[in-house]
Design a protein around this motif. Structure first.
Motif, PDB file in Angstrom:
ATOM      1  N   PHE A  23       0.837  -1.202   0.000  1.00 60.14           N
ATOM      2  CA  PHE A  23       0.000   0.000   0.000  1.00 60.14           C
ATOM      3  C   PHE A  23       0.872   1.252   0.000  1.00 60.14           C
ATOM      4  N   SER A  24       1.982   1.201  -0.726  1.00 60.82           N
ATOM      5  CA  SER A  24       2.939   2.300  -0.614  1.00 60.82           C
ATOM      6  C   SER A  24       2.355   3.631  -1.078  1.00 60.82           C
ATOM      7  N   ASP A  25       1.446   3.628  -2.060  1.00 59.89           N
ATOM      8  CA  ASP A  25       0.862   4.903  -2.500  1.00 59.89           C
ATOM      9  C   ASP A  25       0.049   5.551  -1.385  1.00 59.89           C
ATOM     10  N   HIS A  26      -0.808   4.748  -0.745  1.00 55.59           N
ATOM     11  CA  HIS A  26      -1.621   5.296   0.338  1.00 55.59           C
ATOM     12  C   HIS A  26      -0.746   5.765   1.489  1.00 55.59           C
ATOM     13  N   ARG A  27       0.306   5.008   1.772  1.00 55.87           N
ATOM     14  CA  ARG A  27       1.151   5.339   2.921  1.00 55.87           C
ATOM     15  C   ARG A  27       2.022   6.553   2.619  1.00 55.87           C
ATOM     16  N   LEU A  28       2.252   6.820   1.341  1.00 62.14           N
ATOM     17  CA  LEU A  28       3.137   7.922   0.958  1.00 62.14           C
ATOM     18  C   LEU A  28       2.500   9.291   1.205  1.00 62.14           C
ATOM     19  N   ARG A  29       1.182   9.365   0.990  1.00 67.88           N
ATOM     20  CA  ARG A  29       0.545  10.687   1.031  1.00 67.88           C
ATOM     21  C   ARG A  29       0.761  11.410   2.365  1.00 67.88           C
ATOM     22  N   PRO A  30       0.454  10.799   3.522  1.00 73.90           N
ATOM     23  CA  PRO A  30       0.714  11.528   4.772  1.00 73.90           C
ATOM     24  C   PRO A  30       2.189  11.855   4.959  1.00 73.90           C
ATOM     25  N   ALA A  31       3.062  10.986   4.461  1.00 74.19           N
ATOM     26  CA  ALA A  31       4.507  11.245   4.594  1.00 74.19           C
ATOM     27  C   ALA A  31       4.880  12.523   3.842  1.00 74.19           C
ATOM     28  N   LEU A  32       4.306  12.697   2.663  1.00 72.88           N
ATOM     29  CA  LEU A  32       4.598  13.890   1.870  1.00 72.88           C
ATOM     30  C   LEU A  32       3.943  15.121   2.485  1.00 72.88           C
ATOM     31  N   GLU A  33       2.739  14.935   3.024  1.00 75.06           N
ATOM     32  CA  GLU A  33       2.055  16.079   3.643  1.00 75.06           C
ATOM     33  C   GLU A  33       2.822  16.549   4.876  1.00 75.06           C
ATOM     34  N   LEU A  34       3.442  15.606   5.565  1.00 71.80           N
ATOM     35  CA  LEU A  34       4.290  15.988   6.702  1.00 71.80           C
ATOM     36  C   LEU A  34       5.533  16.734   6.211  1.00 71.80           C
ATOM     37  N   LEU A  35       6.174  16.190   5.199  1.00 72.81           N
ATOM     38  CA  LEU A  35       7.407  16.803   4.680  1.00 72.81           C
ATOM     39  C   LEU A  35       7.138  18.225   4.182  1.00 72.81           C
ATOM     40  N   ALA A  36       5.956  18.431   3.602  1.00 73.26           N
ATOM     41  CA  ALA A  36       5.612  19.754   3.066  1.00 73.26           C
ATOM     42  C   ALA A  36       5.539  20.812   4.162  1.00 73.26           C
ATOM     43  N   ARG A  37       5.341  20.380   5.405  1.00 73.23           N
ATOM     44  CA  ARG A  37       5.201  21.344   6.513  1.00 73.23           C
ATOM     45  C   ARG A  37       6.524  21.594   7.245  1.00 73.23           C
ATOM     46  N   VAL A  38       7.604  20.939   6.791  1.00 76.61           N
ATOM     47  CA  VAL A  38       8.902  21.122   7.465  1.00 76.61           C
ATOM     48  C   VAL A  38       9.454  22.498   7.103  1.00 76.61           C
ATOM     49  N   PRO A  39       9.711  23.368   8.101  1.00 73.10           N
ATOM     50  CA  PRO A  39      10.090  24.739   7.783  1.00 73.10           C
ATOM     51  C   PRO A  39      11.593  24.951   7.565  1.00 73.10           C
ATOM     52  N   VAL A  40      12.436  23.951   7.831  1.00 77.03           N
ATOM     53  CA  VAL A  40      13.876  24.186   7.632  1.00 77.03           C
ATOM     54  C   VAL A  40      14.186  24.188   6.135  1.00 77.03           C
ATOM     55  N   THR A  41      15.053  25.111   5.715  1.00 78.10           N
ATOM     56  CA  THR A  41      15.291  25.262   4.278  1.00 78.10           C
ATOM     57  C   THR A  41      16.631  24.677   3.837  1.00 78.10           C
ATOM     58  N   ASP A  42      17.629  24.706   4.728  1.00 77.08           N
ATOM     59  CA  ASP A  42      18.960  24.276   4.296  1.00 77.08           C
ATOM     60  C   ASP A  42      19.618  23.383   5.346  1.00 77.08           C
ATOM     61  N   PRO A  43      18.982  22.255   5.664  1.00 75.92           N
ATOM     62  CA  PRO A  43      19.546  21.397   6.724  1.00 75.92           C
ATOM     63  C   PRO A  43      20.819  20.704   6.252  1.00 75.92           C
ATOM     64  N   SER A  44      21.769  20.511   7.184  1.00 75.44           N
ATOM     65  CA  SER A  44      22.968  19.767   6.781  1.00 75.44           C
ATOM     66  C   SER A  44      22.949  18.343   7.335  1.00 75.44           C
ATOM     67  N   LEU A  45      22.183  18.093   8.379  1.00 70.59           N
ATOM     68  CA  LEU A  45      22.154  16.750   8.972  1.00 70.59           C
ATOM     69  C   LEU A  45      20.701  16.334   9.245  1.00 70.59           C
ATOM     70  N   ILE A  46      20.320  15.218   8.643  1.00 69.50           N
ATOM     71  CA  ILE A  46      18.920  14.763   8.726  1.00 69.50           C
ATOM     72  C   ILE A  46      18.889  13.288   9.132  1.00 69.50           C
ATOM     73  N   TYR A  47      17.959  12.945  10.009  1.00 71.11           N
ATOM     74  CA  TYR A  47      17.691  11.533  10.324  1.00 71.11           C
ATOM     75  C   TYR A  47      16.238  11.221   9.990  1.00 71.11           C
ATOM     76  N   ASP A  48      16.032  10.115   9.303  1.00 71.30           N
ATOM     77  CA  ASP A  48      14.689   9.572   9.111  1.00 71.30           C
ATOM     78  C   ASP A  48      14.581   8.368  10.046  1.00 71.30           C
ATOM     79  N   LEU A  49      13.806   8.537  11.105  1.00 69.63           N
ATOM     80  CA  LEU A  49      13.746   7.501  12.146  1.00 69.63           C
ATOM     81  C   LEU A  49      12.664   6.474  11.834  1.00 69.63           C
ATOM     82  N   GLY A  50      13.039   5.204  11.840  1.00 64.29           N
ATOM     83  CA  GLY A  50      12.126   4.138  11.429  1.00 64.29           C
ATOM     84  C   GLY A  50      11.904   4.257   9.932  1.00 64.29           C
ATOM     85  N   CYS A  51      13.008   4.285   9.198  1.00 64.87           N
ATOM     86  CA  CYS A  51      12.961   4.577   7.747  1.00 64.87           C
ATOM     87  C   CYS A  51      12.314   3.456   6.952  1.00 64.87           C
TER      88      CYS A  51
END
Ligand SMILES: C[S@@+](CC[C@H](N)C(=O)[O-])C[C@H]1O[C@@H](n2cnc3c(N)ncnc32)[C@H](O)[C@@H]1O
Length: 272
Positions: A23-51
């Protein structure tokens, strides 16, 4: 690396990347909606937890090509799947029950994972404390405890055996009954004094699923895993037959052959 059993959690929950990705398409939508709200513009270090299988980590890395991106998970199967596609992402095995980064981080992103980790009163402040000034914590978790699919999981364990008998051990039933995610107000009270901005919202997605028993197939990839792993072969078969019937009644197939699965999710974006 197997996770240590924890009160309210089931030891040895095995993840299956291909079931999860159905169900990767269905699961992707909230992930993208979350990413769209991230306010940092130029991060140098990122962790995706439970990737997990890393499909969202790759989207994050594409969005921030100058950043060093780590995908962290405690499932070797998920990490193997993630690493199968070449990328600059560094896949690391770690347990979120105790994890802290070796240095402060610009963005900690976590989609559909932190509900598996008990002790949010300790976990969320620990993650916020891992951020650089101006850094961001972005989290999405299913609010599934009250949903029919999950209520029926608990009910079928309690009385789905022959003659209304319970299935599995008392320990399994107690662990499955744990409320994984609190209400938004809980996270607000927990984090408001240690964050600079705090945005919390909830969404109900009316998901349109296809095929026979699609809700069963959906939960087999996530919420049902502790039960599938925790029952012996005979009880698993009894459970699945009974649970399938109850799901069919709760989520009837529409005339066009599709099944609607309303799904609630909680989002949280905090900066420090
Ligand atoms: C539902 S998947 C989400 C995967 C990915 N974030 C996504 O949105 O597609 C949950 C992931 O959390 C991982 N996980 C569960 N408990 C964990 C823990 N204690 N430490 C690290 N990862 C964990 C599982 O292995 C699984 O890959």
């Amino acid at each position: 690396m197997p996770t240590q059993p924890h009160q309210g959690q089931i030891a040895g929950t095995q993840w299956n990347p291909s079931q999860y990705l159905k169900f990767s398409d269905h699961r992707l939508r909230p992930a993208l909606e979350l990413l769209a709200r991230v306010p940092v513009t130029d991060p140098s270090l990122i962790y995706d937890l439970g990737c997990g299988p890393g499909n969202i980590t790759r989207i994050i890395a594409d969005q921030f090509p100058a950043a060093t991106v780590y995908g962290l998970d405690n499932s070797p199967d998920m990490l193997t799947k993630a690493a199968a596609e070449p990328s600059s992402i560094q896949w690391i095995e770690g347990d979120l029950e105790t994890w802290s980064p070796p240095e402060l981080v610009d963005l900690i992103y976590s989609n559909a994972t932190l509900h598996w980790i008990p002790g949010h009163g300790e976990l969320f402040p620990r993650l916020v404390a891992s951020l650089k000034p101006g850094g961001c914590l972005a989290v999405q978790m299913p609010l599934s405890w009250g949903m029919e699919s999950h209520r029926l999981m608990r009910e079928t364990l309690a009385n789905g055996g022959p003659g209304g008998a319970s299935l599995g051990t008392e320990e399994l039933r107690t662990a499955v009954a744990r409320k994984w995610v609190e209400a938004g107000e809980y996270y607000y009270d927990l984090l408001v004094d240690i964050t600079a901005t705090l945005d919390i919202w909830a969404v109900e997605y009316i998901q349109v699923l296809e095929g026979d028993d699609p809700v069963l197939e959906w939960v087999k990839g996530t919420g049902l895993r502790p039960i599938l792993n925790g029952l012996d072969d005979a009880e698993r078969e009894i459970f699945l037959a009974e649970y399938k019937q109850r799901l069919r009644a709760a989520y009837p197939m529409r005339q066009n052959g599709k099944t609607l699965y309303p799904f609630h999710r909680l989002f949280l974006v905090a900066t420090v």
